[in-house]
Scaffold this motif. Sequence first.
Motif, PDB file in Angstrom:
ATOM      1  N   VAL A 460       0.827  -1.205   0.000  1.00  0.00           N
ATOM      2  CA  VAL A 460       0.000   0.000   0.000  1.00  0.00           C
ATOM      3  C   VAL A 460       0.862   1.255   0.000  1.00  0.00           C
ATOM      4  CG1 VAL A 460      -1.807   1.264   1.270  1.00  0.00           C
ATOM      5  CG2 VAL A 460      -1.740  -1.248   1.354  1.00  0.00           C
ATOM      6  N   GLN A 461       0.524   2.195  -0.867  1.00  0.00           N
ATOM      7  CA  GLN A 461       1.039   3.556  -0.735  1.00  0.00           C
ATOM      8  C   GLN A 461      -0.152   4.457  -0.447  1.00  0.00           C
ATOM      9  OE1 GLN A 461       4.032   5.562  -3.288  1.00  0.00           O
ATOM     10  NE2 GLN A 461       2.372   6.998  -3.819  1.00  0.00           N
ATOM     11  N   LEU A 462       0.001   5.316   0.541  1.00  0.00           N
ATOM     12  CA  LEU A 462      -1.088   6.213   0.915  1.00  0.00           C
ATOM     13  C   LEU A 462      -0.553   7.638   1.023  1.00  0.00           C
ATOM     14  CD1 LEU A 462      -3.845   7.080   2.069  1.00  0.00           C
ATOM     15  CD2 LEU A 462      -3.155   6.100   4.259  1.00  0.00           C
ATOM     16  N   VAL A 463      -1.135   8.525   0.222  1.00  0.00           N
ATOM     17  CA  VAL A 463      -0.850   9.961   0.353  1.00  0.00           C
ATOM     18  C   VAL A 463      -1.890  10.537   1.310  1.00  0.00           C
ATOM     19  CG1 VAL A 463      -0.722  12.184  -0.835  1.00  0.00           C
ATOM     20  CG2 VAL A 463       0.037  10.093  -2.010  1.00  0.00           C
ATOM     21  N   LEU A 464      -1.432  11.130   2.392  1.00  0.00           N
ATOM     22  CA  LEU A 464      -2.329  11.828   3.315  1.00  0.00           C
ATOM     23  C   LEU A 464      -2.203  13.308   2.993  1.00  0.00           C
ATOM     24  CD1 LEU A 464      -1.309   9.765   6.446  1.00  0.00           C
ATOM     25  CD2 LEU A 464      -3.613   9.830   5.465  1.00  0.00           C
ATOM     26  N   GLN A 465      -3.290  13.884   2.510  1.00  0.00           N
ATOM     27  CA  GLN A 465      -3.268  15.270   2.044  1.00  0.00           C
ATOM     28  C   GLN A 465      -4.083  16.142   2.984  1.00  0.00           C
ATOM     29  OE1 GLN A 465      -1.907  17.016  -0.980  1.00  0.00           O
ATOM     30  NE2 GLN A 465      -2.499  18.590   0.519  1.00  0.00           N
ATOM     31  N   GLY A 466      -3.426  17.059   3.680  1.00  0.00           N
ATOM     32  CA  GLY A 466      -4.148  17.990   4.542  1.00  0.00           C
ATOM     33  C   GLY A 466      -4.977  18.948   3.708  1.00  0.00           C
ATOM     34  N   THR A 467      -6.063  19.450   4.288  1.00  0.00           N
ATOM     35  CA  THR A 467      -6.844  20.476   3.598  1.00  0.00           C
ATOM     36  C   THR A 467      -6.872  21.747   4.449  1.00  0.00           C
ATOM     37  OG1 THR A 467      -9.059  20.163   4.560  1.00  0.00           O
ATOM     38  CG2 THR A 467      -8.409  18.653   2.774  1.00  0.00           C
ATOM     39  N   SER A 468      -7.229  22.847   3.795  1.00  0.00           N
ATOM     40  CA  SER A 468      -7.328  24.122   4.514  1.00  0.00           C
ATOM     41  C   SER A 468      -8.779  24.419   4.872  1.00  0.00           C
ATOM     42  CB  SER A 468      -6.743  25.239   3.661  1.00  0.00           C
ATOM     43  OG  SER A 468      -7.423  25.282   2.425  1.00  0.00           O
ATOM     44  N   ILE A 469      -9.643  23.413   4.721  1.00  0.00           N
ATOM     45  CA  ILE A 469     -11.067  23.640   5.033  1.00  0.00           C
ATOM     46  C   ILE A 469     -11.230  24.055   6.496  1.00  0.00           C
ATOM     47  CG2 ILE A 469     -13.309  22.489   5.261  1.00  0.00           C
ATOM     48  CD1 ILE A 469     -12.580  20.882   2.733  1.00  0.00           C
ATOM     49  N   PHE A 470     -11.918  25.153   6.713  1.00  0.00           N
ATOM     50  CA  PHE A 470     -12.049  25.868   7.985  1.00  0.00           C
ATOM     51  C   PHE A 470     -10.688  26.366   8.458  1.00  0.00           C
ATOM     52  CE2 PHE A 470     -12.245  26.495  12.549  1.00  0.00           C
ATOM     53  CZ  PHE A 470     -13.126  27.569  12.545  1.00  0.00           C
ATOM     54  N   HIS A 480      -3.684   1.856  13.375  1.00  0.00           N
ATOM     55  CA  HIS A 480      -3.653   0.712  14.293  1.00  0.00           C
ATOM     56  C   HIS A 480      -3.145  -0.532  13.547  1.00  0.00           C
ATOM     57  CE1 HIS A 480      -6.369   2.182  17.724  1.00  0.00           C
ATOM     58  NE2 HIS A 480      -6.147   3.229  16.955  1.00  0.00           N
ATOM     59  N   GLY A 481      -2.479  -1.425  14.299  1.00  0.00           N
ATOM     60  CA  GLY A 481      -2.109  -2.734  13.756  1.00  0.00           C
ATOM     61  C   GLY A 481      -0.913  -2.744  12.822  1.00  0.00           C
ATOM     62  N   TYR A 482      -0.342  -1.585  12.548  1.00  0.00           N
ATOM     63  CA  TYR A 482       0.756  -1.491  11.589  1.00  0.00           C
ATOM     64  C   TYR A 482       1.787  -0.456  12.019  1.00  0.00           C
ATOM     65  CZ  TYR A 482      -1.796  -4.398   8.387  1.00  0.00           C
ATOM     66  OH  TYR A 482      -2.422  -5.476   7.835  1.00  0.00           O
ATOM     67  N   ASP A 483       3.014  -0.657  11.552  1.00  0.00           N
ATOM     68  CA  ASP A 483       3.987   0.426  11.446  1.00  0.00           C
ATOM     69  C   ASP A 483       4.073   0.734   9.955  1.00  0.00           C
ATOM     70  OD1 ASP A 483       4.711   0.646  14.140  1.00  0.00           O
ATOM     71  OD2 ASP A 483       6.209  -0.938  13.963  1.00  0.00           O
ATOM     72  N   PHE A 484       4.343   1.968   9.601  1.00  0.00           N
ATOM     73  CA  PHE A 484       4.477   2.319   8.182  1.00  0.00           C
ATOM     74  C   PHE A 484       5.730   3.158   7.990  1.00  0.00           C
ATOM     75  CE2 PHE A 484       1.302   5.151  10.262  1.00  0.00           C
ATOM     76  CZ  PHE A 484       2.030   6.333  10.270  1.00  0.00           C
ATOM     77  N   TYR A 485       6.238   3.120   6.771  1.00  0.00           N
ATOM     78  CA  TYR A 485       7.370   3.977   6.433  1.00  0.00           C
ATOM     79  C   TYR A 485       6.847   5.337   5.985  1.00  0.00           C
ATOM     80  CZ  TYR A 485      10.275  -0.162   6.595  1.00  0.00           C
ATOM     81  OH  TYR A 485      10.943  -1.277   7.021  1.00  0.00           O
ATOM     82  N   ILE A 486       7.450   6.403   6.502  1.00  0.00           N
ATOM     83  CA  ILE A 486       7.104   7.750   6.030  1.00  0.00           C
ATOM     84  C   ILE A 486       8.144   8.092   4.969  1.00  0.00           C
ATOM     85  CG2 ILE A 486       6.743  10.160   6.671  1.00  0.00           C
ATOM     86  CD1 ILE A 486       6.364   9.168   9.588  1.00  0.00           C
ATOM     87  N   ILE A 487       7.744   8.000   3.689  1.00  0.00           N
ATOM     88  CA  ILE A 487       8.757   8.138   2.635  1.00  0.00           C
ATOM     89  C   ILE A 487       8.916   9.573   2.142  1.00  0.00           C
ATOM     90  CG2 ILE A 487       8.570   5.709   1.942  1.00  0.00           C
ATOM     91  CD1 ILE A 487       7.029   6.663  -0.547  1.00  0.00           C
ATOM     92  N   VAL A 523       3.509  10.948   2.657  1.00  0.00           N
ATOM     93  CA  VAL A 523       3.296   9.698   1.925  1.00  0.00           C
ATOM     94  C   VAL A 523       3.831   8.557   2.773  1.00  0.00           C
ATOM     95  CG1 VAL A 523       3.670   8.438  -0.233  1.00  0.00           C
ATOM     96  CG2 VAL A 523       3.640  10.941  -0.246  1.00  0.00           C
ATOM     97  N   ILE A 524       2.987   7.544   2.993  1.00  0.00           N
ATOM     98  CA  ILE A 524       3.400   6.390   3.784  1.00  0.00           C
ATOM     99  C   ILE A 524       3.244   5.106   2.967  1.00  0.00           C
ATOM    100  CG2 ILE A 524       2.763   7.556   5.945  1.00  0.00           C
ATOM    101  CD1 ILE A 524       0.302   5.708   6.108  1.00  0.00           C
ATOM    102  N   ARG A 525       4.027   4.094   3.331  1.00  0.00           N
ATOM    103  CA  ARG A 525       3.899   2.779   2.687  1.00  0.00           C
ATOM    104  C   ARG A 525       3.910   1.684   3.746  1.00  0.00           C
ATOM    105  NH1 ARG A 525       7.416   2.691  -3.000  1.00  0.00           N
ATOM    106  NH2 ARG A 525       6.346   4.497  -3.904  1.00  0.00           N
TER     107      ARG A 525
END
Length: 574
Positions: A460-470, A480-487, A523-525
């Motif tokens: 899995v690759q996951l991009v977590l994108q912050g928003t400026s909403i409000f 939970h249940g995982y460690d992930f790499y912050i690439i 971005v995490i994997r």
Amino acid sequence: MEVYKNPKPLCFSLLLSLSLFLFVFASSFVDAKILQHDFVVQETTVKRQCNSHNRITVNEMFPGPTLEVNNGDTLVVNVMNKGQYNVTIHWHGVRQMRSGWADGPEFVTQCPIRPGKSYTYRFTIQGQEGTLWWHAHSSWLRATVYGALIIHPQDGSSYPFTTPKREAPILLGEWWNANPIDVIREATQTGGTPNVSDAYTINGQLGDLYNCSSQDTVVIPVDSGETNLLRVINAALNQQLFFTVANHKLTVVGADASYLKPFTTSVIMLGPGQTTDVLITADQTPARYYIAARAYNSAQGAPFDNTTTTAILQYKSATPCCSTSPVFPSLPAYNDTNTATTFAASFRSRTKAEVPTDIDDNLFFTVGLGLLNCPPGASASNCQAPNRTRFTASMNNVSFALPSNFSLLQAHQQGIPGVFTTDFPAAPSLQFDYTGNVSRSLWQPVRGTKLYKLKYGSRVQLVLQGTSIFTAENHPIHLHGYDFYIIAQGFGNFNSKTDTSKFNLVDPPLRNTVGVPVNGWAVIRFVADNPGVWLMHCHLDVHLNWGLAMAFLVEDGFGELQSLEPPPDDLPIC
Ligand SMILES: *[C@@H]1O[C@H](CO)[C@@H](O)[C@H](O)[C@H]1NC(C)=O
Ligand SMILES: *[C@@H]1O[C@H](CO)[C@@H](O)[C@H](O)[C@H]1NC(C)=O
Ligand SMILES: *[C@@H]1O[C@H](CO)[C@@H](O)[C@H](O)[C@H]1NC(C)=O
Ligand SMILES: *[C@@H]1O[C@H](CO)[C@@H](O)[C@H](O)[C@H]1NC(C)=O
Ligand SMILES: *[C@@H]1O[C@H](CO)[C@@H](O)[C@H](O)[C@H]1NC(C)=O
Ligand SMILES: *[C@@H]1O[C@H](CO)[C@@H](O)[C@H](O)[C@H]1NC(C)=O
Ligand SMILES: *[C@@H]1O[C@H](CO)[C@@H](O)[C@H](O)[C@H]1NC(C)=O
Ligand SMILES: *[C@@H]1O[C@H](CO)[C@@H](O)[C@H](O)[C@H]1NC(C)=O
Ligand SMILES: *[C@@H]1O[C@H](CO)[C@@H](O)[C@H](O)[C@H]1NC(C)=O
Ligand SMILES: [Cu+2]
């Protein structure tokens, strides 16, 4: 294009047989232990800020008991709820391989332990070393129900750094003079922001800068010349914190129970949920030095607790001990995003990382706040967010709603329909300028109990994108249940064409909580090798209450040891 170079087959088989040999060798010598503990959750009187307060604690301790284990040990913790609230306990950062029933978030992996009932959590620590912690995962009980979980190397192994003379857990917490349960209940009713805390704490104590607190300030005694290990944990509910020790350098050696390439800094920053292990050498003039923590608050204009908590690093040879006040450190300004960013950018895993390079599930989730229009029939008193609205939060425009009749894991395992759906979107259905001036028409998300299904072993690759909403802010996202790499991490909108050049696939840090930069992205994997239902959420508790969460449903694999264990007999049901 990233190319993964396989080691030469000969080397590989040599390595394999060597590690098999080491494994057999090691397992015949190392006795993994089974450690039993009783946690009695009950109301206790705690004296703080000149008054007595009744608070829920574990074993009448605040913070709760420190659990110490060796990597490979099994913990069996019997939790008896003798308080008046529902409770669950989460073992923050423990991988819980196949033991999802012991993870703890209420209505996700179990129903709450009701008053008068008990539940026994059983799980094994596998391949993790360093500092984790445990905390209540129901309502705001974790304000006073938390403690350290220290994982030492297996017997016979040692740390990959100078053996410290002494070790001390440093739990940073957040204190309300009001009952925290009343604070969140009030906010849920009004739809506004909960009252900010009155103080921060170090190991449960506020420190010299607060009323009626200085006689209880935590003192850490040291001898000149020795190097000690501080295991710093941010157990605050709603605030990222800067942490420093006057005149001393901190050498960061680990975080979230994974080792790092050591680096030296004068200040560290932790989001709620994160831990950081630092070595500190007593190399200054014998005296007393303040250990201090205060807010890193990235949201512009948002109210926050602007106080500073302190403890004292005290050289035993300082004479006379207490005639002068301790040396005070300089701390970054509450909005010093540069310092927070530089610190996060210094993290490298100690050894070469096993980052997946071919990706099966390429995901993009927005994370941010929102405003709900006042529901029809609701009174103005229930809509006290700006312009007669209620605060909310979401990922990919879905504001997460917990079920109430079955836990998600039970519904999954027993095939109970109607509790959740598996249509959480892999990407936003609407693309917009996430960090720009977002049109007001996009601010209201939809409520849902949507999971994202992953096949066993999916990369899995996951991009977590912050928003400026409000308002834009740094969100500490915990899986939970995982460690992930912050690439990679950055500001603005993630650009899949240019930002891939920033990916570190060699030695990125392995963590369970990532601070998504304010108005930025991370971005995490990870590899989905742990079947179950795993919550991913903002570890600012108020954002979790507002719905800043989703859950992954990781299917069983076909091989041996690739499926979720059956539920324990005493699993609480709703
Ligand atoms: C929150 O703060 C307001 C204003 O100070 C106060 O009136 C209210 O009682 C507080 N709520 C709780 C639950 O302490
Ligand atoms: C400390 O006490 C003073 C004087 O009683 C009061 O004005 C102040 O609000 C108190 N501060 C806190 C944080 O309670
Ligand atoms: C926070 O407190 C410091 C003093 O400790 C003060 O200088 C600063 O203006 C305060 N900031 C805010 C935003 O309240
Ligand atoms: C931080 O806040 C101060 C006011 O408290 C402001 O003058 C300064 O510009 C802010 N810095 C950043 C980087 O936002
Ligand atoms: C509230 O309404 C006022 C007046 O229309 C507007 O200027 C302001 O931006 C609104 N605030 C929010 C958060 O929508
Ligand atoms: C569980 O609750 C949900 C939502 O209230 C409802 O739709 C569903 O029918 C319930 N399931 C069962 C089996 O009672
Ligand atoms: C943001 O966009 C709205 C219209 O969508 C406009 O009225 C407003 O002036 C813009 N604000 C800024 C700071 O550009
Ligand atoms: C979220 O969904 C609601 C309801 O469909 C819609 O009004 C809103 O514009 C959506 N927002 C975003 C950011 O997609
Ligand atoms: C406690 O948990 C049960 C489900 O196990 C639920 O029905 C009840 O509403 C909860 N009580 C509170 C106060 O949340
Ligand atoms: Cu958040």
